[in-house]
Design a protein around this motif. Structure first.
Motif, short mmCIF file in Angstrom:
data_model
loop_
_atom_site.label_atom_id
_atom_site.label_comp_id
_atom_site.label_asym_id
_atom_site.label_seq_id
_atom_site.Cartn_x
_atom_site.Cartn_y
_atom_site.Cartn_z
N TYR A 249 5.31 -0.36 4.26
CA TYR A 249 6.42 0.14 3.82
C TYR A 249 6.55 1.50 3.55
O TYR A 249 7.98 1.93 3.44
CB TYR A 249 6.35 -0.25 1.85
N ILE A 250 6.10 2.09 3.42
CA ILE A 250 6.36 3.84 3.18
C ILE A 250 6.79 4.92 4.18
O ILE A 250 7.23 5.21 4.32
CB ILE A 250 4.89 4.94 2.12
N ASP A 294 9.80 -14.71 2.08
CA ASP A 294 8.52 -14.73 1.00
C ASP A 294 9.60 -13.88 -0.17
O ASP A 294 9.52 -13.52 -1.53
CB ASP A 294 7.33 -14.15 1.69
N GLY A 295 11.14 -13.27 0.50
CA GLY A 295 11.45 -12.67 -0.70
C GLY A 295 11.01 -11.16 -1.45
O GLY A 295 10.80 -10.61 -2.27
N THR A 296 9.60 -10.88 -1.45
CA THR A 296 8.39 -9.64 -1.43
C THR A 296 8.74 -8.36 -1.05
O THR A 296 8.05 -8.03 -0.28
CB THR A 296 6.94 -10.46 -1.88
N PRO A 297 9.10 -6.89 -1.79
CA PRO A 297 8.71 -6.17 -0.85
C PRO A 297 7.31 -5.79 -0.81
O PRO A 297 6.56 -6.19 -1.85
CB PRO A 297 10.15 -5.02 -1.82
N LYS A 298 7.02 -5.72 0.18
CA LYS A 298 5.50 -4.79 0.15
C LYS A 298 4.76 -3.38 -0.21
O LYS A 298 4.42 -3.26 0.33
CB LYS A 298 4.75 -5.16 1.21
N ALA A 301 2.83 -0.66 -4.73
CA ALA A 301 2.25 -1.24 -5.76
C ALA A 301 1.65 -3.25 -5.92
O ALA A 301 0.87 -3.18 -6.06
CB ALA A 301 3.28 -1.06 -6.92
N TRP A 302 2.26 -3.17 -4.64
CA TRP A 302 1.87 -4.42 -4.20
C TRP A 302 0.85 -4.88 -3.76
O TRP A 302 -0.81 -5.28 -3.91
CB TRP A 302 3.29 -4.86 -3.57
N ALA A 303 0.40 -3.72 -2.72
CA ALA A 303 -1.18 -3.71 -1.90
C ALA A 303 -1.81 -3.22 -2.83
O ALA A 303 -3.10 -3.80 -2.71
CB ALA A 303 -0.87 -2.88 -0.96
N ALA A 304 -1.60 -2.22 -3.99
CA ALA A 304 -2.59 -1.97 -4.82
C ALA A 304 -3.44 -3.18 -5.42
O ALA A 304 -4.75 -3.34 -5.80
CB ALA A 304 -2.49 -0.93 -5.63
#
Ligand SMILES: Nc1nc2c(c(=O)[nH]1)N[C@H]1C(S)=C(S)[C@@H](COP(=O)(O)OP(=O)(O)OC[C@H]3O[C@@H](n4cnc5c(=O)[nH]c(N)nc54)[C@H](O)[C@@H]3O)O[C@H]1N2
Ligand SMILES: Nc1nc2c(c(=O)[nH]1)N[C@H]1C(S)=C(S)[C@@H](COP(=O)(O)OP(=O)(O)OC[C@H]3O[C@@H](n4cnc5c(=O)[nH]c(N)nc54)[C@H](O)[C@@H]3O)O[C@H]1N2
Ligand SMILES: [Mo]
Length: 764
Positions: A249-250, A294-298, A301-304
């Motif tokens: 993502y980054i 799934d509509g979820t940006p990874k 914060a999600w990964a953490a």
């Protein structure tokens, strides 16, 4: 033989043949027919720098194993129930007659598909003394059920094949000298490659030369992290794919991806290179940015939240990986020995792919470091007329439930459905029958039913947990008692040939596997084809002469070669990058994938996901996505069993081999690694006897309370000998009392690091 001039004394070359990936030379000091001292390579010279292939403590401690009280000395026949450990001594004649009769009967009634040699790696090194002899014999008798995969690398091998068309595309570890950053995911060479021929030496030397920054990502602060890393990033087991997604993502949002590389060499990064006919929104970039199904940006914060790695650290790590060119990103085999291991392995490969670090000096493909050596020949085993092949982990299902064993549900190859169950099992140099296979309780129930598998023949050096389940136990010669030759092993970066001289007479009535198989061949009418007129020792010489066809600089005279004992070849001058040819020209050197490119999106997996029968909760996905699976914190089981348990490969044993050496048990006592926070919550202090349990079983062991393991995670080094007392409860810290036989979705591999458990103090 090297004599010091003293009568009745000699020093001969041998080698340690267990499966640590390396192969160490030994110098056995023999006095009055007994090995009194074990030394190792002493032939360091200017050409190799000071490099001696020095055996580790396990190999140096071999006398404690060869002369151990557990040593098998006579053929035995079971008199009690399977697992009970009651046996009677019988003669070799009777043992071999019984084996031949039963083998013939099983083949007549059920066919050759009913015979199976179980996976076993205790003698991976010996060319003539190894398991190939059983395959050679069986192929002459009409074959046996095949197996594919290994317990080591099933998931990563499958995963990487879909991405790269091969799993063998890494850069050697020595190429680290060309790197600006090294990132290891669950790679612990300080223990798993600790032998003298292993890559630990490469790590030491390369690190000294380059001073490159090393980051280790592992739930445990491993010996590798302690000795080499600039930073340890603890991670929850099974969640590496989530971490990679957060990093991606980054990399994407900060323009740190190598777009030219992705366009030219890869399929499926973004819509520009998606295969035709796949609906929009299914590219890797869609998955990461949240525009996919799934509509979820990874986000970090999600990964953490999934991995336990702080979001700020994920952001920083992404910038480090995105700007250090080239970066050497590698994974050990711990991350993939999980329920979602194929996905994890493919996901980790995404980091070098996104940053264009594949196929260049100082980079790596994201898999394990590449070995290098000389391709010496193995013993010819002939052709197996049986076509059916099972994933090696599913042998218990092939015994107990063959009717439901199919290509679409269990990865059966060569047939749609198994036609016969396994009725006859060979087990050579293997403790996988019980100790090393998952879910010992279930294995016990299957093997205890003697109507299922009708005969188990086991050949080992010591009375193991598996041997207690055999019908006939045969005492095999050890590496002190038979001649042989060995090559460098599969985890080193140099060419080696070692000749082993028989140091002592076989203890008791021990015999070589070759002689055992030759006697059975004789009873079954294929003696000449099996032996080709050679004895065991003559095969050793014959194989040596085959090696000379590969290396002409080896002495012609076999006696001279035996006296020299050890041959080493200098490493290549310049490390070669894996996939270098592809990188230089992707059109002429295409990969072995359907598109010829790196497949970030795999159409084959897209199709498989729609055709295979998968149990509820298992996922195969076309992209290297993160999926929560069973045995992880989101599993409802975790309410009662909240701790994740892995079982690292420790330095005190090679799996279960050497598990009975009192020196090694003292050096590294078997213990449960538990974080002080988890210990305190349960009133456990360092050294307490604890029980670890889940619905599958229970084991007891001492607690090692240490911040070297992250909270919420435990580790119990795999391979401790299973020592059951009441109701199968183990009192020796044997992890396979707790592991599941449910295979991973794609490779049908062993998910032995995916476990949920609870821990408590043993009272009284
Ligand atoms: N001393 C010794 N050496 C050996 C062996 C042995 O038994 N003893 N066995 C040999 C054999 S046959 C093999 S196959 C190899 C095995 O080599 P590996 O499979 O690489 O060894 P493991 O210890 O299972 O795993 C390596 C590391 O991965 C970590 N790990 C586990 N799960 C995860 C995860 O989900 N994510 C991350 N990031 N890390 C994770 C573990 O804590 C461990 O430190 O070693 C070989 N070498
Ligand atoms: N929970 C859990 N289970 C695991 C793993 C894990 O990470 N976690 N790792 C898996 C992996 S990667 C592997 S490779 C397997 C390994 O499992 P196995 O291949 O079964 O290896 P070992 O446990 O070392 O057992 C080898 C046996 O060979 C015998 N042996 C050694 N040398 C000789 C010889 O010269 N002649 C004869 N006749 N016998 C000999 C030893 O006494 C020992 O009983 O375990 C797997 N099991
Ligand atoms: Mo392994």
């Amino acid at each position: 033989m090297i004599s010091d001039g003293k009568p009745n004394e000699k020093i001969v070359w041998s080698f340690c043949n267990v499966n640590c990936g390396s192969r160490c030379p030994l110098r056995l000091h023999v006095k009055d027919g007994k090995v009194v001292r074990v030394e190792t390579d002493h032939t360091g010279d200017a050409e190799f720098g000071a490099h001696e292939i020095r055996a580790c403590l396990r190999g140096r401690g071999l006398r404690k194993w060869v002369y151990s009280p557990e040593r098998l000395l006579y053929p035995l026949i079971r008199t009690g129930k399977r697992g009970e450990g009651k046996f009677e001594r019988i003669s070799w004649y009777e043992a071999l007659d019984r084996i031949s009769d039963k083998l013939g009967q099983v083949i007549n009634i059920h066919g050759n598909e009913a015979v199976f040699r179980i996976y076993g790696t205790g003698n991976l090194g010996g060319v003539v003394s190894g398991r190939e002899q059983i395959d050679r014999l069986m192929n002459l008798l009409g074959g046996q059920l095949n197996h594919y995969n290994s317990y080591s690398t099933a998931q990563i091998t499958h995963g990487m094949h879909y991405t790269y068309g091969t799993h063998d595309c890494g850069n050697p570890l020595t190429d680290m000298v060309n790197s600006r950053l090294v990132v290891f995911f669950g790679n612990n060479p300080a223990e798993t490659r600790m032998s003298g021929g292993g890559s630990i030496r490469d790590l030491v030397v390369s690190r000294q030369k380059s001073g490159v920054c090393i980051i280790v990502i592992d739930p445990r602060y491993t010996d590798t992290a302690a000795a080499f890393a600039d930073e340890w990033i603890p991670i929850r087991p099974g969640t590496d794919a989530a971490l990679v997604s957060g990093l991606a993502y980054i990399l994407i949002t900060e323009n740190l991806v190598d777009q030219d590389f992705l366009d030219r060499y890869c399929v499926g990064y973004d819509r520009r290179t998606m295969p035709a006919g796949i609906p929009p929104g299914n590219s890797y970039k869609d998955y990461i940015m949240g525009s996919g199904p799934d509509g979820t940006p990874k986000t970090p914060a999600w990964a953490a939240a999934i991995t336990g790695v702080p979001a700020e650290r994920i952001v920083r790590l992404a910038r480090e990986i995105g700007t250090a060119k080239p970066a050497y990103i590698a994974q050990g085999w711990g991350p993939q020995r999980h329920a979602n291991g194929e996905q994890t392995a493919r996901a980790i490969c995404m980091l070098p792919i996104l940053t264009g670090n594949v196929g260049i000096a100082g980079g790596n493909c994201g898999g394990r470091e590449a070995p290098d050596g000389i391709p010496f020949p193995r013993i010819p085993v002939g052709q197996n007329p049986v076509t059916a092949s099972i994933p090696c982990f599913l042998w218990t299902k092939a015994i107990a439930d063959h009717e439901n064993f199919t290509d679409m549900s269990d990865g059966l190859k060569g047939k749609r459905r198994l036609e016969t169950p396994i009725k006859f099992l060979w087990s050579f140099a293997s403790n996988t029958l019980v100790n090393q296979h998952s879910d010992i309780g279930r294995t016990h129930r299957i093997l205890a039913d003697e109507g299922l598998c009708e005969m188990i023949v086991l050949i080992d050096n010591v009375m193991t947990a598996s041997a207690r389940y055999a019908d006939i136990v045969l005492p095999g010669t050890s590496c002190f008692e038979e001649s042989d030759l060995a090559y460098q092993g599969y985890a080193v970066e140099m060419g080696v040939l070692i000749l082993r001289e028989q140091a002592i007479e076989p203890l008791g009535e021990c015999r070589t596997l070759y002689d055992i198989c030759a006697d059975i061949a004789r009873r079954m009418g294929v003696a000449q084809a099996f032996t080709e007129g050679r004895t065991h020792d003559q095969w050793v010489e014959y194989m040596y002469q085959q090696c000379r066809k590969v290396r002409r600089d080896l002495p012609k005279d076999f006696e001279e070669a035996v006296r020299t004992g050890l041959f080493k070849w200098k490493r290549g001058e310049r490390p070669k990058a894996g996939l270098q040819a592809f990188r230089e020209d992707p059109d002429t050197s295409q990969l072995d994938t359907p598109s010829g490119r790196i497949e970030i999106f795999s159409r084959r997996l897209w199709d498989l996901a729609r055709s295979w029968k998968l149990p509820e909760g298992d996922v195969i996905s076309a992209l290297p996505e993160y999926h929560d699976t069973w045995g992880m914190p989101a599993d409802p089981c975790s309410r009662e069993y909240p701790l994740q348990l892995v079982g690292h490969h420790g330095k005190q044993r090679t799996h279960s081999s050497y598990g009975n050496n009192p020196w090694l048990r003292e050096a590294v006592p078997q213990s449960l690694w538990i974080n002080p926070l988890d210990a305190a919550a349960r009133g456990i202090i360092h050294g307490d006897m604890v029980h670890v349990h889940n619905p599958l079983g229970r084991t007891e062991v001492r607690a090692k309370v240490t911040p070297r393991i992250m909270p919420g995670v435990l580790s119990l080094s795999q391979g401790a000998w299973y020592v059951p007392y009441a109701n199968g409860v183990d009192k020796n810290g044997c992890i396979n009392t707790l592991t599941s036989q449910r295979p991973s979705p794609l490779a049908k591999g062993n998910p032995q690091h995916t476990n949920l458990v609870e821990v408590g103090k043993v009272r009284g």
